[in-house]
Write a protein that holds these residues in place. Structure first.
Motif, PDB file in Angstrom:
ATOM      1  N   ILE A  97      19.959  22.484  11.151  1.00  0.00           N
ATOM      2  CA  ILE A  97      18.577  22.145  11.478  1.00  0.00           C
ATOM      3  C   ILE A  97      18.252  20.795  10.840  1.00  0.00           C
ATOM      4  N   THR A  98      17.304  20.103  11.438  1.00  0.00           N
ATOM      5  CA  THR A  98      16.850  18.822  10.901  1.00  0.00           C
ATOM      6  C   THR A  98      15.373  18.932  10.569  1.00  0.00           C
ATOM      7  N   ILE A  99      15.001  18.490   9.389  1.00  0.00           N
ATOM      8  CA  ILE A  99      13.589  18.492   9.010  1.00  0.00           C
ATOM      9  C   ILE A  99      13.039  17.070   9.122  1.00  0.00           C
ATOM     10  N   SER A 100      11.727  16.974   9.354  1.00  0.00           N
ATOM     11  CA  SER A 100      11.079  15.664   9.409  1.00  0.00           C
ATOM     12  C   SER A 100      10.621  15.218   8.032  1.00  0.00           C
ATOM     13  N   GLY A 101      10.067  16.149   7.261  1.00  0.00           N
ATOM     14  CA  GLY A 101       9.576  15.811   5.933  1.00  0.00           C
ATOM     15  C   GLY A 101       9.164  17.064   5.186  1.00  0.00           C
ATOM     16  N   ILE A 102       8.893  16.898   3.904  1.00  0.00           N
ATOM     17  CA  ILE A 102       8.457  18.003   3.050  1.00  0.00           C
ATOM     18  C   ILE A 102       6.977  17.819   2.750  1.00  0.00           C
ATOM     19  N   LEU A 103       6.201  18.865   2.964  1.00  0.00           N
ATOM     20  CA  LEU A 103       4.758  18.780   2.811  1.00  0.00           C
ATOM     21  C   LEU A 103       4.356  18.745   1.340  1.00  0.00           C
ATOM     22  N   GLN A 140      15.987  11.468   2.019  1.00  0.00           N
ATOM     23  CA  GLN A 140      17.104  10.701   2.566  1.00  0.00           C
ATOM     24  C   GLN A 140      18.003  11.626   3.397  1.00  0.00           C
ATOM     25  N   ASN A 141      18.243  12.825   2.881  1.00  0.00           N
ATOM     26  CA  ASN A 141      19.068  13.815   3.579  1.00  0.00           C
ATOM     27  C   ASN A 141      18.156  14.835   4.244  1.00  0.00           C
ATOM     28  N   ARG A 142      18.232  14.959   5.574  1.00  0.00           N
ATOM     29  CA  ARG A 142      17.263  15.788   6.293  1.00  0.00           C
ATOM     30  C   ARG A 142      17.911  16.902   7.109  1.00  0.00           C
ATOM     31  N   CYS A 143      19.203  17.139   6.921  1.00  0.00           N
ATOM     32  CA  CYS A 143      19.883  18.182   7.688  1.00  0.00           C
ATOM     33  C   CYS A 143      20.343  19.311   6.765  1.00  0.00           C
ATOM     34  N   PHE A 158      16.330  10.720  -4.023  1.00  0.00           N
ATOM     35  CA  PHE A 158      16.156  11.794  -3.039  1.00  0.00           C
ATOM     36  C   PHE A 158      15.280  11.357  -1.864  1.00  0.00           C
ATOM     37  N   TRP A 159      14.241  10.553  -2.135  1.00  0.00           N
ATOM     38  CA  TRP A 159      13.227  10.262  -1.131  1.00  0.00           C
ATOM     39  C   TRP A 159      13.477   8.945  -0.402  1.00  0.00           C
ATOM     40  N   ASP A 160      13.083   8.915   0.857  1.00  0.00           N
ATOM     41  CA  ASP A 160      13.079   7.697   1.666  1.00  0.00           C
ATOM     42  C   ASP A 160      11.622   7.244   1.787  1.00  0.00           C
ATOM     43  N   ASP A 161      11.215   6.353   0.893  1.00  0.00           N
ATOM     44  CA  ASP A 161       9.811   5.958   0.835  1.00  0.00           C
ATOM     45  C   ASP A 161       9.492   4.870   1.865  1.00  0.00           C
ATOM     46  N   SER A 162       9.570   5.252   3.120  1.00  0.00           N
ATOM     47  CA  SER A 162       9.288   4.342   4.223  1.00  0.00           C
ATOM     48  C   SER A 162       7.785   4.257   4.472  1.00  0.00           C
ATOM     49  N   GLU A 163       7.388   3.340   5.344  1.00  0.00           N
ATOM     50  CA  GLU A 163       5.978   3.234   5.706  1.00  0.00           C
ATOM     51  C   GLU A 163       5.495   4.532   6.351  1.00  0.00           C
ATOM     52  N   GLU A 164       6.345   5.131   7.178  1.00  0.00           N
ATOM     53  CA  GLU A 164       5.980   6.402   7.823  1.00  0.00           C
ATOM     54  C   GLU A 164       5.727   7.484   6.781  1.00  0.00           C
ATOM     55  N   ALA A 165       6.551   7.506   5.741  1.00  0.00           N
ATOM     56  CA  ALA A 165       6.389   8.528   4.699  1.00  0.00           C
ATOM     57  C   ALA A 165       5.045   8.382   3.998  1.00  0.00           C
ATOM     58  N   GLU A 222       2.336   6.967   5.212  1.00  0.00           N
ATOM     59  CA  GLU A 222       1.259   7.238   6.162  1.00  0.00           C
ATOM     60  C   GLU A 222       1.068   8.736   6.387  1.00  0.00           C
ATOM     61  N   LYS A 223       2.174   9.481   6.482  1.00  0.00           N
ATOM     62  CA  LYS A 223       2.094  10.873   6.920  1.00  0.00           C
ATOM     63  C   LYS A 223       2.132  11.896   5.791  1.00  0.00           C
ATOM     64  N   TYR A 224       2.902  11.636   4.743  1.00  0.00           N
ATOM     65  CA  TYR A 224       3.214  12.691   3.798  1.00  0.00           C
ATOM     66  C   TYR A 224       2.763  12.463   2.356  1.00  0.00           C
ATOM     67  N   ILE A 225       3.030  11.302   1.813  1.00  0.00           N
ATOM     68  CA  ILE A 225       2.959  11.121   0.364  1.00  0.00           C
ATOM     69  C   ILE A 225       1.522  11.131  -0.142  1.00  0.00           C
ATOM     70  N   LEU A 226       1.269  11.985  -1.127  1.00  0.00           N
ATOM     71  CA  LEU A 226      -0.036  12.131  -1.768  1.00  0.00           C
ATOM     72  C   LEU A 226       0.060  11.760  -3.244  1.00  0.00           C
ATOM     73  N   ASN A 227      -1.088  11.602  -3.869  1.00  0.00           N
ATOM     74  CA  ASN A 227      -1.102  11.453  -5.320  1.00  0.00           C
ATOM     75  C   ASN A 227      -0.594  12.740  -5.970  1.00  0.00           C
ATOM     76  N   PRO A 228       0.010  12.652  -7.148  1.00  0.00           N
ATOM     77  CA  PRO A 228       0.491  13.872  -7.821  1.00  0.00           C
ATOM     78  C   PRO A 228      -0.644  14.879  -7.977  1.00  0.00           C
ATOM     79  N   PRO A 229      -0.386  16.154  -7.701  1.00  0.00           N
ATOM     80  CA  PRO A 229      -1.455  17.157  -7.766  1.00  0.00           C
ATOM     81  C   PRO A 229      -1.785  17.539  -9.204  1.00  0.00           C
ATOM     82  N   THR A 230      -3.051  17.823  -9.444  1.00  0.00           N
ATOM     83  CA  THR A 230      -3.457  18.368 -10.734  1.00  0.00           C
ATOM     84  C   THR A 230      -3.222  19.877 -10.716  1.00  0.00           C
TER      85      THR A 230
END
Length: 331
Positions: free
Chosen positions: A233-239, A216-219, A167-174, A176-184
């Motif tokens: 609509i196109t999304i940039s990422g999921i928070l 990977q799919n953003r539309c 499902f995910w596109d784990d790019s450098e941008e992702a 830097e901007k979005y990906i966090l450690n799994p939440p408790t």
């Protein structure tokens, strides 16, 4: 020269270019770095989740930072994510003394108390399993925690199946901007309290496996056109669930700042951003209430904040995303 560099560092921070900040400052000899430069470096290292290095930098200016609530807040953040809760508590308590109106420091203190209470509960359960007699204090904490969970109500069991392996596109941008450690569970509860809305179960389970990012799919196709005659609509990422990254639910560009600054209706949670400022995708709790399953809607800012329903729930929205090749070059 210094003013120009500081302005550049601020700009890079706003653009989430933390590696650029680290590279620029580390090129300067240690003896030539002043308090401001070290503070910028430590903050960037925190944002890159290089917390041990951040602590090392902050400690080099500890004397200068002793009366600065921001210095204590930043090193407290480093300690927190290194699981050094006693050190983190000390720093955030100092922040509270120096700046009693700092709500973020108070939130961290709440998280620390929740985390240490949970650790006590787990320790108590280990004693019970081994046949040891837990003390009265551990029993009290355990009962309090169990009651709190019961008050919140059970979440349904969710299986995030193999459809989401790629499902995910784990790019450098992702990263830097979005990906966090799994939440408790404690972090999830704190974020929900801040948002004033209970997140969908499917959302939480997805974030526990992969906390935020770029799909990977953003539309998402629309049944009716919106501003500009667009049929999708196109999304940039999921928070992700957290606050550390700018693009996270409680980050600088998270749900409430976006809703408030953009004048959007306050009926739910903005959970993914878009490449343009023409509208946002939100969880709409009006039909279901806070204990139900919110719909997913698009709020069209350019069209007098018109609300267009996208999906019955978060899972349906996720499964309805398609690749931008379906629309040529995308939005």
């Amino acid at each position: 020269m210094q003013d120009e560099l500081l302005a550049k560092l601020d700009r890079w921070h706003e653009e989430d270019q933390f590696d650029e900040i680290v590279e620029a400052i580390t090129e300067i000899p240690d003896e030539d770095r002043d308090y401001m430069l070290v503070s910028h470096l430590g903050r960037a290292l925190n944002n890159l989740e290089r917390y041990e290095e951040a602590v090392e930098q902050f400690l080099t200016v500890a004397e200068e930072g002793k009366d600065d609530p921001l210095w204590h807040y930043r090193i407290g953040t480093s300690y927190y994510y290194l699981d050094q809760y006693d050190d983190a508590r000390r720093e955030f308590e100092i922040v509270n003394q120096l700046d009693p109106e700092d709500e973020d420091a108070l939130e961290f203190l709440e998280w620390i108390e929740s985390k240490t209470a949970q650790d006590s509960i787990e320790e108590s359960e280990e004693h019970e399993e081994s046949g040891a007699e837990p003390n009265a204090e551990s029993n009290a904490e355990s009962n309090t925690e169990k009651n709190a969970k019961a008050d919140a109500g059970p979440r349904p069991e969710i299986n995030v199946d193999s459809d989401f392996v790629n499902f995910w596109d784990d790019s450098e941008e992702a990263f830097e901007k979005y990906i966090l450690n799994p939440p408790t569970d404690e972090q999830i509860a704190a974020v929900e309290e801040r948002l004033v809305f209970r997140l969908p179960a499917f959302y939480i389970h997805m974030m526990k496996l992969h906390n935020g990012g770029i799909p990977q799919n953003r539309c998402f196709p629309l049944k009716e056109t919106v501003s500009g005659g667009k049929d999708h609509i196109t999304i940039s990422g999921i928070l992700g669930i957290g606050r550390e990254k700018k693009h996270s639910l409680c980050g600088e560009s998270g749900s409430w700042p976006t809703i408030e600054n953009g004048g959007y209706p306050e009926f739910g949670v903005m959970f993914c951003d878009t490449p343009s400022e023409s509208g946002i995708v939100m969880l709409d709790y009006r039909p279901s209430g806070n204990d139900g399953e919110p719909e997913v809607v698009y709020v069209d800012k350019e069209n007098n904040y018109k609300v267009t329903k996208l999906a019955d729930n978060f899972e349906a929205f996720i499964r309805g995303l398609v690749h931008e090749n379906s629309y040529g070059a995308g939005e």
